[in-house]
Design an enzyme around this catalytic site. Structure first.
Site, PDB file in Angstrom:
ATOM      1  N   HIS A   1       0.838  -1.216  -0.092  1.00  0.00           N
ATOM      2  CA  HIS A   1      -0.194   0.207  -0.246  1.00  0.00           C
ATOM      3  C   HIS A   1       0.812   1.179   0.012  1.00  0.00           C
ATOM      4  O   HIS A   1       1.065   1.768   0.943  1.00  0.00           O
ATOM      5  CB  HIS A   1      -0.888  -0.095   1.332  1.00  0.00           C
ATOM      6  CG  HIS A   1      -1.879  -1.299   1.387  1.00  0.00           C
ATOM      7  ND1 HIS A   1      -3.054  -1.042   0.762  1.00  0.00           N
ATOM      8  CD2 HIS A   1      -1.727  -2.400   1.698  1.00  0.00           C
ATOM      9  CE1 HIS A   1      -3.774  -2.126   0.924  1.00  0.00           C
ATOM     10  NE2 HIS A   1      -2.858  -3.075   1.478  1.00  0.00           N
TER      11      HIS A   1
ATOM     12  N   HIS B   1     -28.587 -12.297  25.869  1.00  0.00           N
ATOM     13  CA  HIS B   1     -27.316 -12.100  26.782  1.00  0.00           C
ATOM     14  C   HIS B   1     -26.956 -13.212  27.148  1.00  0.00           C
ATOM     15  O   HIS B   1     -26.135 -13.601  28.122  1.00  0.00           O
ATOM     16  CB  HIS B   1     -28.158 -11.238  28.082  1.00  0.00           C
ATOM     17  CG  HIS B   1     -28.002  -9.738  27.840  1.00  0.00           C
ATOM     18  ND1 HIS B   1     -28.833  -9.228  26.825  1.00  0.00           N
ATOM     19  CD2 HIS B   1     -27.230  -8.773  28.486  1.00  0.00           C
ATOM     20  CE1 HIS B   1     -28.520  -7.770  26.927  1.00  0.00           C
ATOM     21  NE2 HIS B   1     -27.731  -7.707  27.949  1.00  0.00           N
TER      22      HIS B   1
ATOM     23  N   HIS C   1      -3.784   3.677  -3.722  1.00  0.00           N
ATOM     24  CA  HIS C   1      -4.258   3.287  -2.094  1.00  0.00           C
ATOM     25  C   HIS C   1      -3.460   1.792  -2.061  1.00  0.00           C
ATOM     26  O   HIS C   1      -2.291   1.753  -1.159  1.00  0.00           O
ATOM     27  CB  HIS C   1      -5.381   3.072  -1.945  1.00  0.00           C
ATOM     28  CG  HIS C   1      -5.762   2.950  -0.406  1.00  0.00           C
ATOM     29  ND1 HIS C   1      -5.393   1.755   0.326  1.00  0.00           N
ATOM     30  CD2 HIS C   1      -6.523   3.627   0.268  1.00  0.00           C
ATOM     31  CE1 HIS C   1      -5.516   2.058   1.573  1.00  0.00           C
ATOM     32  NE2 HIS C   1      -6.220   2.982   1.755  1.00  0.00           N
TER      33      HIS C   1
ATOM     34  N   GLU D   1     -16.017  -2.305  25.368  1.00  0.00           N
ATOM     35  CA  GLU D   1     -15.572  -3.683  25.327  1.00  0.00           C
ATOM     36  C   GLU D   1     -14.451  -3.586  24.449  1.00  0.00           C
ATOM     37  O   GLU D   1     -13.354  -4.119  24.741  1.00  0.00           O
ATOM     38  CB  GLU D   1     -16.767  -4.764  25.092  1.00  0.00           C
ATOM     39  CG  GLU D   1     -17.731  -4.838  26.178  1.00  0.00           C
ATOM     40  CD  GLU D   1     -19.054  -3.881  25.947  1.00  0.00           C
ATOM     41  OE1 GLU D   1     -18.944  -3.137  25.034  1.00  0.00           O
ATOM     42  OE2 GLU D   1     -19.884  -4.003  26.593  1.00  0.00           O
TER      43      GLU D   1
END
Lengths: 656, 656
Positions: A29, A471, A262, A409
């Site tokens: 890249h 959950h 890119h 998280e």
């Protein structure tokens, strides 16, 4: 040649080398590498303090290339700066077994401070590093003498579009991590085209809203402006700093400023044109000696001096603070032996749920090991990461080792990776098992980077109960166990939980996931020392061995109950507690066979989650292969037939 | 009683009922329910347009409770509004088999527009719904007559801390989704304590930076102010609107304003005190008739009228636009039969990589099915989601069905869920397989919510090559296959790829993940129609059947090559192509046995990813259970011994 000319030549050499590296590999890249070269050049030549003679020097500035696809740029810099990355290594970019893989890999290439590539994670890891830097400094007397450095990160639009980066940014702003400096290579182009295809945020204002300083460099080729911005960022007293640098992707290429540059090599022709555009007239992979000298006189010299001064200073610090130094050295090497010699013996005897047992173990270890640091994603009271009399890590109490990660998280897990990368801390974090989903890629990153991160996952089955299927974990143990180099341990009682914790804190190159129950678990005839083998006989068969019941966690007690009932029905069963597949796989065949005792068609696995994966060990699996259900735990368990009677029936039916 | 008194009584009744519901269940999250009651009351009684007599009415306003833990509030509202949620249902909150599970579940409870609970996902789903609303309206002549509604979401701090929400917010701002209205119940408290433990963002400014309108209501009990804010938000012409409402968590409880009221029932005593504080004097679960009447005269009446008007209008629209109506009705029911009757037959014959074949299949289907809509996370040119002459979905071209999701994998997947929840579109999205990690929880949500989302995952093994281990999937197929109700299909050639696409667009209650190679795949003797069985014999054994080789994707050709070599060595092998475990599991035992043909100890599975899970079908698995390596694909493949010769050796060694 004056310094200005030398700077220019150096930047050109970096760019030309990146072109050569990617061209030779026919893969890579170049786009961002060419755009970012002046940023990284300025940082390395004028600011970054690190030492090729001791690449893991504890007090070096950290540099994370969050945009890991610009790896050619990092490798080129490491080469020029005197790390063990030779021209030949650059020429074998992205080739089998080379030191220069597609994306930077920690512990693989000298001078690489973090594995990166999965977007956003570099930023979050850097936040963890900056937390570690402040924490370590605060935890020791006159700690700034031994730990006081900057953490730099380079990212592009990809990292900033990922939600993970907002979590990390928000956390960094909240913690006022003033020694964290993030470069945003803003080139307004992504892989698919112009950034405006998908993005119209005011990044500056988003960072300001997250309590960051924001500086801006309008011309990404203006080395002085970049230099000034870094210098200014370093003086920040209470906020992390974002430096937005407006660059041109693929600078110098015919295709500069477009997405076409890119992810594709420029090729010989365009590469030559770019070099001509720079006014750079050297053959491929030939770098003028002035450039090498420039780095020797800047980066290398600065690093050497700083390293020498640090060593001298460290010696005197150590003699003044012998005990602290001992702790710090243990912390850096990750050695916790000393903390297990203490009485009372580290092992409890009660019927706690494994999350409660884990909480107690953690509290005990937190008191014993002064460099254990972590917290949960706003579920401290549920996952039991609360530390009695623990002090929160805040800008005002950087000594505190209890971290309120927030409801973030993914950033939490990545930041713990950053703490491990930094060294000097054992990091842990906690969440409900079902939300390991949000952290998957970071857990994989721990494993890939060989970081001994500790994950606490409670609420480990449908016994979560009322919260229901959103959950209740089902496939999550399979997900975690399937990641290479992750030690997933699901203890069956308090004793195994303590043993699991000891293994977790002793680990040096493997992350550990402790899988913890919400409900109470009876103390069984478990064996503390056997946990390290992954599986062992917890309840022997009678006179004869007909079947083996393989169970983990809360289902071990169930298996033992079924064993008695089977005996009454004339079937002699052995019960094996198997807290860790990972550790069991490390045992030799003889041990494995001796534990299992029978052929696979007589092995029955019992786990109140997905059966997925269990067929490696057992032809018969009692699991749950649908989503869970909202009900009080005992009703939920019953509705899925997780009873000793049902297990007896299951065994009898399948033994026919 | 005047309207003001009636409003007050109603809000009190809602709050009291939430207290009763959670108390009775002895489980639940009353805190946010009590704080948010005035918001939701005002929305439902004064603004929301929906119809209990046809809860799935296509043009209803959507309401997503992103903070799914406040489910008691939603169920109470649905009860009062005349949906099929009785007082008895409220009394069996969170009990086995009830209509009122712990978190709201789509298709389970009437009036629930989205499954929610995993934080952040409700917001992202709502963004998908708002995209769908605009897109459907644009895709049909005078489409606003058939699709023109608002999408409302309610979230708390949890959702806004999750990075996912920033991705979603950023996408919504970029797309100028002016009919999306997000309520932020700002109560400054999270589960672990005060919000200031972990969060110090200026949320208002963050949203402004993401191109949102922001309104603020300082007193969460001020119904007029909430009403005004909603009215104002509805007039927005070019931006989505955030309404920040400052509330008190657990309003009325002794513990109001603290985290203690977040996730625990108030209990009888505190519940009674709260009711007294409201001035509400009714026994548990008794709701005054005035309150029911209030909803009949507001929500129900408004909905009834709107629904009636819509039906009348729809009839005239349909007679004016018969063809469009036919399409729309197919779109809403998800019926694509008509689009497979067309010639030329939908099946190619070439050696494309499966990603390229998928791209061609997608282009063909995109042209055939006018309601197929999606895109990739900035990897359109790699995952092959580019549509030739496709129009981008933008505020200026809402008719475009090509979506530039941005580098926001998680929000992309959640938004596709939102499109599916909304109906009228078949949504798809694409990323590299390794980044399914970032989307795991959203994929699980598709499966749990029974949404036929289509996931395209390319770069499906270490044959990714140079990008290296950070970008090479290993355990990802195991991760996806282990999720209940996900159809993971890994086609072995272009023909199977087309077949997989047909299954994906025909699916109505199961998400599909298409696993696509980067490298070219030879066209084999694959069978289009057999893919739906999950596995089939693609190359028969010789005169005798010694072993069965089970393979998927790029490894099927390898198995066929090995089959020939085994024959030369006197071993007769059958090759089974097994694109989908999920579909294979749905077959009867006789079919399964007939395909596998031999006992498990003679079955060899071959897949260039983790062996995890394969032992269900095969005692011998040739897989990769470590991380990958950066090298050109052919070198990487060779380094992991994925050659026909090695497979021959593996079979011979294990047959001994």
């Amino acid at each position: 040649m004056n310094q200005k000319e030398l700077d220019k030549l150096s930047v050109n050499a970096i760019r030309a080398t990146c072109i050569d590296v990617v061209n030779k590999a026919k893969s890579g890249h170049p786009g961002m590498a060419l755009g970012s070269a002046p940023i990284v050049y300025t940082l390395f030549s004028k600011h970054l303090v690190a030492s090729p003679e001791d690449p893991m020097w504890f007090n070096r500035d950290r540099f994370v290339l969050s945009a890991g696809h610009a790896s050619s740029l990092l490798y080129t810099m490491l080469h020029l700066c005197g790390y063990k990355v030779s021209l030949d290594d650059l020429k074998s970019f992205r080739q089998l077994g080379s030191l220069t893989p597609g994306h930077p890999e920690f512990k693989h290439t000298q001078g690489v401070d973090a594995t990166s590539g999965p977007l956003g994670q570099g930023i979050a890891q850097a936040v963890g590093m900056a937390i570690a830097e402040r924490a370590v400094a605060a935890q020791y007397p006159q700690g700034k003498q031994v730990c006081s450095h900057y953490t730099y990160v380079l990212c592009g639009d990809g990292c900033l579009q990922e939600g993970l980066s907002q979590e990390a940014i928000s956390l960094a702003g909240h913690q006022k991590l003033n020694k964290l400096i993030l470069f945003y290579d803003s080139n307004a182009v992504t892989l698919d085209g112009g950034l405006d295809l998908s993005f119209s945020e005011n990044v500056k204002n988003r960072f300001k809203a997250s309590e960051w300083n924001v500086l801006e460099v309008n011309d990404g080729n203006d080395l002085d402006a970049i230099d000034e911005a870094i210098a200014k960022a370093k003086t920040s007293k209470s906020k992390p700093t974002l430096i937005i640098v407006h660059t041109v992707i693929g600078y110098g290429s015919e295709k500069q400023g477009t997405c076409k540059v890119h992810g594709n090599p420029l090729g010989e022709e365009d590469g030559a044109k770019a070099k001509a555009f720079y006014g750079y007239n050297y053959p491929a992979f030939e770098i003028p000696s002035e450039v090498y000298d420039n780095f020797k006189n800047s980066f290398v010299k600065r690093g050497k001096e700083a390293y020498k001064a640090y060593q001298a200073n460290y010696a005197s610090w150590k003699s003044a603070h012998a005990r602290a130094a001992l702790t710090l050295e243990r912390a850096i090497s990750g050695d916790v032996d000393a903390y297990f010699k203490k009485e009372p013996k580290f092992a409890p005897e009660n019927n706690d749920s494994s999350r409660v047992a884990s909480g107690k173990a953690l509290n005990e270890l937190y008191n014993r090991i002064p460099f254990l640091m972590g917290g949960s994603a706003d579920v401290a009271g549920s996952v039991m990461t609360k530390i009695n009399d623990g002090v929160n890590f805040t800008p005002r109490s950087p000594k505190g080792r209890n971290v309120n990660w927030g409801i973030r998280e993914f950033a939490m897990a990545s930041a713990v990776n950053g703490m491990c990368l930094h060294g000097g801390l054992k990091g842990y974090c906690g969440a409900f098992l079902v939300f390991s989903d949000y952290m998957k890629s970071a857990i994989r990153m721990s494993a890939l980077s060989k970081l001994p991160a500790i994950y606490l996952f409670s609420h480990d089955s449908i016994a979560v109960g009322e919260d229901g299927p959103t959950h209740q974990p089902i496939e999550h143990l399979a997900m975690l166990r399937s990641i290479p180099n992750v030690n997933v341990i699901r203890p069956c009682d308090a004793r195994e939980t303590y043993a699991a914790w000891e293994l977790a804190v002793r680990s040096k190159e493997t992350p550990t996931a402790l899988i913890l129950s919400r409900q109470n678990l009876p103390l069984l005839a478990s064996k503390y020392k056997e946990v390290e083998k992954g599986a062992y006989i917890i309840s022997k068969e009678g006179k004869r061995l007909d079947v083996t019941l393989l169970a983990t966690g809360s289902e071990v007690a169930l298996a033992i109950e079924a064993q008695k009932k089977l005996h009454e029905e004339g079937i002699e069963a052995r019960v094996v507690s198997m807290p860790s597949w990972f550790l069991f796989e490390k045992q030799d065949k003889a041990y494995k066979d001796s534990v299992l005792g029978v052929s696979k068609d007589k092995v029955f696995a019992v786990e109140m989650l997905s059966s997925f994966g269990w067929y490696k060990y057992a032809d018969h699996v009692m699991g749950i292969d649908t989503f869970g259900t909202s009900a009080p735990a005992k009703d939920a368990i019953k509705s899925f037939d997780f009873t000793a009677d049902h297990l007896v029936k299951f065994v009898k039916e399948n033994l026919k």
